[in-house]
Design a protein around this motif. Structure first.
Motif, short mmCIF file in Angstrom:
data_model
loop_
_atom_site.label_atom_id
_atom_site.label_comp_id
_atom_site.label_asym_id
_atom_site.label_seq_id
_atom_site.Cartn_x
_atom_site.Cartn_y
_atom_site.Cartn_z
N ALA A 297 98.92 -24.64 -62.26
CA ALA A 297 99.82 -24.47 -61.11
C ALA A 297 100.57 -23.14 -61.15
CB ALA A 297 100.83 -25.62 -61.09
N LEU A 298 100.51 -22.46 -62.30
CA LEU A 298 101.27 -21.21 -62.48
C LEU A 298 100.65 -20.08 -61.64
CD1 LEU A 298 103.65 -20.45 -64.38
CD2 LEU A 298 101.94 -19.51 -65.92
N ARG A 299 101.47 -19.30 -60.94
CA ARG A 299 101.00 -18.13 -60.19
C ARG A 299 101.80 -16.90 -60.62
NH1 ARG A 299 97.62 -20.84 -59.66
NH2 ARG A 299 96.52 -21.77 -57.90
N PHE A 300 101.13 -15.75 -60.69
CA PHE A 300 101.85 -14.54 -61.11
C PHE A 300 102.33 -13.77 -59.88
CE2 PHE A 300 98.76 -15.56 -64.46
CZ PHE A 300 99.68 -15.94 -65.41
N GLY A 301 103.27 -14.33 -59.18
CA GLY A 301 103.81 -13.74 -57.96
C GLY A 301 104.28 -14.87 -57.08
N PRO A 302 105.10 -14.59 -56.05
CA PRO A 302 105.59 -15.67 -55.19
C PRO A 302 104.41 -16.46 -54.64
CG PRO A 302 106.58 -13.55 -54.62
CD PRO A 302 105.56 -13.26 -55.65
N PRO A 303 104.48 -17.75 -54.55
CA PRO A 303 105.64 -18.63 -54.83
C PRO A 303 105.74 -19.07 -56.30
CG PRO A 303 103.83 -19.92 -53.94
CD PRO A 303 103.32 -18.52 -54.06
N VAL B 254 104.76 -21.07 -58.32
CA VAL B 254 104.15 -22.36 -58.68
C VAL B 254 103.39 -22.88 -57.47
CG1 VAL B 254 104.60 -24.75 -59.34
CG2 VAL B 254 105.94 -22.90 -60.36
N ASP B 255 102.12 -23.22 -57.65
CA ASP B 255 101.30 -23.74 -56.57
C ASP B 255 100.71 -25.09 -56.99
OD1 ASP B 255 99.57 -24.22 -54.53
OD2 ASP B 255 98.07 -22.73 -55.15
N PRO B 256 101.30 -26.20 -56.50
CA PRO B 256 100.87 -27.53 -56.97
C PRO B 256 99.38 -27.77 -56.76
CG PRO B 256 102.85 -27.69 -55.62
CD PRO B 256 102.40 -26.28 -55.52
N ALA B 257 98.78 -27.13 -55.72
CA ALA B 257 97.35 -27.37 -55.45
C ALA B 257 96.50 -26.91 -56.64
CB ALA B 257 96.93 -26.62 -54.19
N GLY B 258 96.97 -25.91 -57.39
CA GLY B 258 96.23 -25.39 -58.52
C GLY B 258 96.16 -26.37 -59.69
N ALA B 259 97.04 -27.39 -59.67
CA ALA B 259 97.07 -28.34 -60.78
C ALA B 259 96.00 -29.42 -60.64
CB ALA B 259 98.44 -29.01 -60.85
N LEU C 225 88.14 -20.70 -63.45
CA LEU C 225 87.73 -19.52 -64.22
C LEU C 225 86.86 -18.59 -63.41
CD1 LEU C 225 87.52 -18.02 -66.93
CD2 LEU C 225 85.62 -19.48 -67.53
N PHE C 226 85.95 -19.13 -62.58
CA PHE C 226 85.02 -18.27 -61.86
C PHE C 226 85.62 -17.76 -60.55
CE2 PHE C 226 82.39 -21.14 -64.46
CZ PHE C 226 81.90 -20.16 -65.32
N ALA C 227 86.54 -18.56 -59.95
CA ALA C 227 87.13 -18.14 -58.68
C ALA C 227 88.15 -17.02 -58.89
CB ALA C 227 87.78 -19.33 -58.00
N ASP C 228 88.96 -17.14 -59.92
CA ASP C 228 90.04 -16.17 -60.15
C ASP C 228 90.16 -15.94 -61.66
OD1 ASP C 228 92.24 -14.60 -60.10
OD2 ASP C 228 93.58 -16.04 -59.13
N PRO C 229 89.19 -15.20 -62.24
CA PRO C 229 89.12 -15.12 -63.71
C PRO C 229 90.38 -14.55 -64.37
CG PRO C 229 87.45 -13.73 -62.67
CD PRO C 229 88.10 -14.49 -61.58
N VAL C 230 90.97 -13.53 -63.75
CA VAL C 230 92.12 -12.88 -64.40
C VAL C 230 93.27 -13.86 -64.54
CG1 VAL C 230 93.82 -11.03 -64.25
CG2 VAL C 230 91.43 -10.61 -63.60
N ARG C 231 93.61 -14.53 -63.40
CA ARG C 231 94.72 -15.47 -63.44
C ARG C 231 94.44 -16.62 -64.41
NH1 ARG C 231 96.88 -19.96 -62.35
NH2 ARG C 231 94.83 -20.86 -61.99
N ALA C 232 93.17 -17.14 -64.35
CA ALA C 232 92.82 -18.27 -65.22
C ALA C 232 92.96 -17.88 -66.69
CB ALA C 232 91.39 -18.72 -64.93
N LEU C 233 92.43 -16.70 -67.06
CA LEU C 233 92.46 -16.31 -68.47
C LEU C 233 93.87 -15.99 -68.94
CD1 LEU C 233 89.20 -14.18 -68.73
CD2 LEU C 233 89.62 -16.46 -69.65
N VAL C 234 94.66 -15.33 -68.06
CA VAL C 234 96.04 -14.99 -68.47
C VAL C 234 96.85 -16.27 -68.65
CG1 VAL C 234 98.19 -13.87 -67.78
CG2 VAL C 234 96.01 -12.69 -67.45
N SER C 235 96.73 -17.22 -67.70
CA SER C 235 97.54 -18.45 -67.86
C SER C 235 97.05 -19.27 -69.04
CB SER C 235 97.62 -19.27 -66.58
OG SER C 235 96.35 -19.43 -66.03
N ALA C 236 95.71 -19.25 -69.30
CA ALA C 236 95.20 -19.97 -70.48
C ALA C 236 95.74 -19.32 -71.75
CB ALA C 236 93.69 -19.97 -70.48
N ALA C 237 95.74 -17.98 -71.78
CA ALA C 237 96.23 -17.28 -72.99
C ALA C 237 97.70 -17.57 -73.22
CB ALA C 237 95.99 -15.79 -72.85
N LEU C 238 98.48 -17.66 -72.10
CA LEU C 238 99.91 -17.95 -72.24
C LEU C 238 100.13 -19.31 -72.91
CD1 LEU C 238 101.55 -16.76 -68.90
CD2 LEU C 238 101.94 -15.89 -71.22
N VAL C 239 99.22 -20.25 -72.63
CA VAL C 239 99.39 -21.60 -73.16
C VAL C 239 98.77 -21.73 -74.55
CG1 VAL C 239 98.73 -24.00 -72.83
CG2 VAL C 239 99.47 -22.64 -70.89
#
Lengths: 235, 201
Positions: A79-85, A87-92, B159-173
């Protein structure tokens, strides 16, 4: 902790290779089709499997309760996003389904552990992995099962010795190094004694393997696993 | 059941020793996964599992280090309670944290080959410090790379749709909170490799 318990349930009577194939089939389908509809199908299958192995859902939950906090971090990360908003619940949603899928696989693994003795597992590995690699893995797995409790008690004694001498007041790196060196000393000592004993008894690459044979129920279970994979590919 | 009575292929003396050491290091890694400690800098409980990976690479060399951790993974998959906190089962290999388990044999093999080279194994006490440090760094990088990609893939973090965000948030955790613990385990591995008490190992 969950461990093998002798019994006469359907799970106990299945060949260990069949049980490994069933787990692999469910894992493949759950990974390839992580949709709610497929997960419902797999849940029904898992509940039947647990019942067939004489295990309750509560026993499985008690076994894996410790792992839950680590699993439940995944939806938060999704759910975490790097920019507004931010947090995106759909991502969870995806990670939540992935966690559920993992719980199903863990339940099946628990059923395998409860119904399969280390000796049967060794026989299955030796037959599934060809050549000396299979023999090595089979023999090694037996030794791991055998020596795990011994090394555990070695380490417990080391830690107790350290506590009564106020070892826990030392710096953490010194404390851990003391523990690691002591554990290694004991491990090498045990390994040398065991190697000597195995050499004296002429350890061979081709010992007589324990008996394993497919029965009619195994073919039925393998057929069900094949049908599940085929349905997941076709639908 | 067939019984082979034609010939007996004995396991060579040196191989027996290596097989036994590999198996016992796999068991030791399993025992270490029950031992947890805390550091004041992070709320995460660290287990000593990765220390087992480091020690197998340092003390067994590339080939048997890899074999030992492969054995660890297989033993856990067929029910030996050797994974973190005494868990086991094939399902663990496909759980979000499963990437770590896949990484261990490769990390131990890589650490062994950097520390000992690809030829004969150097006595552990004589491995130069820079080789140990380089090997431990490379092994840690392999563990985190597998762990992070595994978490993003098995945890369905797109991972395949948005690799950068997926990998960065996985690394954070999965990676960042564990760095201080890994540094400490690397230090402990070096101290063990330099220990006078293990000079003959």
């Amino acid at each position: 902790m969950l461990s093998h318990a002798p019994g006469d349930t359907l799970g106990h009577r299945l060949d260990p290779r069949t049980k490994l194939a069933l787990q692999s089939a469910v894992a493949a389908v759950a990974l390839a089709r992580p949709t709610p509809a497929w997960l419902v199908v797999l849940t029904v299958g898992c509940l039947l499997a647990l019942r067939g192995c004489g295990l309750s859902v509560r026993a499985v939950y008690a076994e894996y309760r410790g792992a839950l906090p680590f699993l439940l971090v995944a939806p938060l990360a999704g759910a975490l996003r790097f920019g507004p908003p931010w947090v995106d619940p759909a991502g969870a949603r995806g990670p939540l389904l992935a966690v559920y899928r993992t719980l199903l696989l863990l339940a099946l693994a628990a059923a395998y552990v409860r119904t399969t003795s280390p000796r049967e597992s060794r026989a299955a590995i030796t037959r599934l992995v060809p050549g000396r690699a299979g023999r090595f893995l089979g023999l090694g797995v037996m030794l791991v099962f055998r020596f795990l409790p011994l090394l555990q008690s070695d380490l417990r004694r080391l830690r107790e010795g350290s506590w009564v001498r106020l070892g826990d007041e030392r710096r953490v790196d010194r404390r851990l190094a003391h523990l690691a060196v002591g554990a290694l000393e004991r491990t090498f000592r045990r390994a040398d004694a065991l190697a000597l004993a195995l050499r004296a008894r002429c350890l061979s690459w081709n010992p007589t393997p324990p008996a394993l044979a497919f029965a009619r129920r195994d073919y039925a279970a393998l057929g069900a696993a094949g049908a599940l994979v085929a349905a997941a590919i076709a639908l | 059941m067939s019984t082979d009575t034609e010939s007996v292929a004995l396991v060579g003396d040196e191989t027996v020793e290596n097989v036994v050491r590999a198996a016992l290091f796999a068991a030791l890694t399993g025992v270490f996964s029950y031992v947890s400690f805390q550091l004041p800098v992070s709320p995460v409980p660290y287990t000593l599992q990765v220390l087992g990976v480091f020690l197998a690479g340092v003390f067994l060399g590339p080939r048997w280090g890899f074999a030992s951790l492969a054995l660890y993974v297989v033993a856990g998959a067929v029910g030996a309670p050797v994974y973190a906190y005494g868990a086991s089962g094939v399902g663990q290999l496909f759980s979000p944290w499963g990437g770590y388990l896949w990484s261990y044999p490769f990390a131990a093999g890589l650490l062994g080959s950097v520390a000992h080279g690809t030829g004969a194994r150097t006595p552990t006490g004589e491995v130069p410090l820079w080789r140990l440090a380089a090997g431990l760094t490379a092994a840690t990088a392999v563990i985190y790379a597998f762990g992070t990609v595994g978490y993003a893939y098995f945890g369905d973090l797109a991972l395949f749709a948005d690799p950068v965000r997926a990998l960065v948030s996985a690394a954070l955790v999965t990676a960042v909170p564990f760095v201080p613990g890994e540094l400490l385990k690397a230090v402990v591995a070096v101290l063990a490799a330099r220990s006078e008490r293990l000079r003959d190992a």
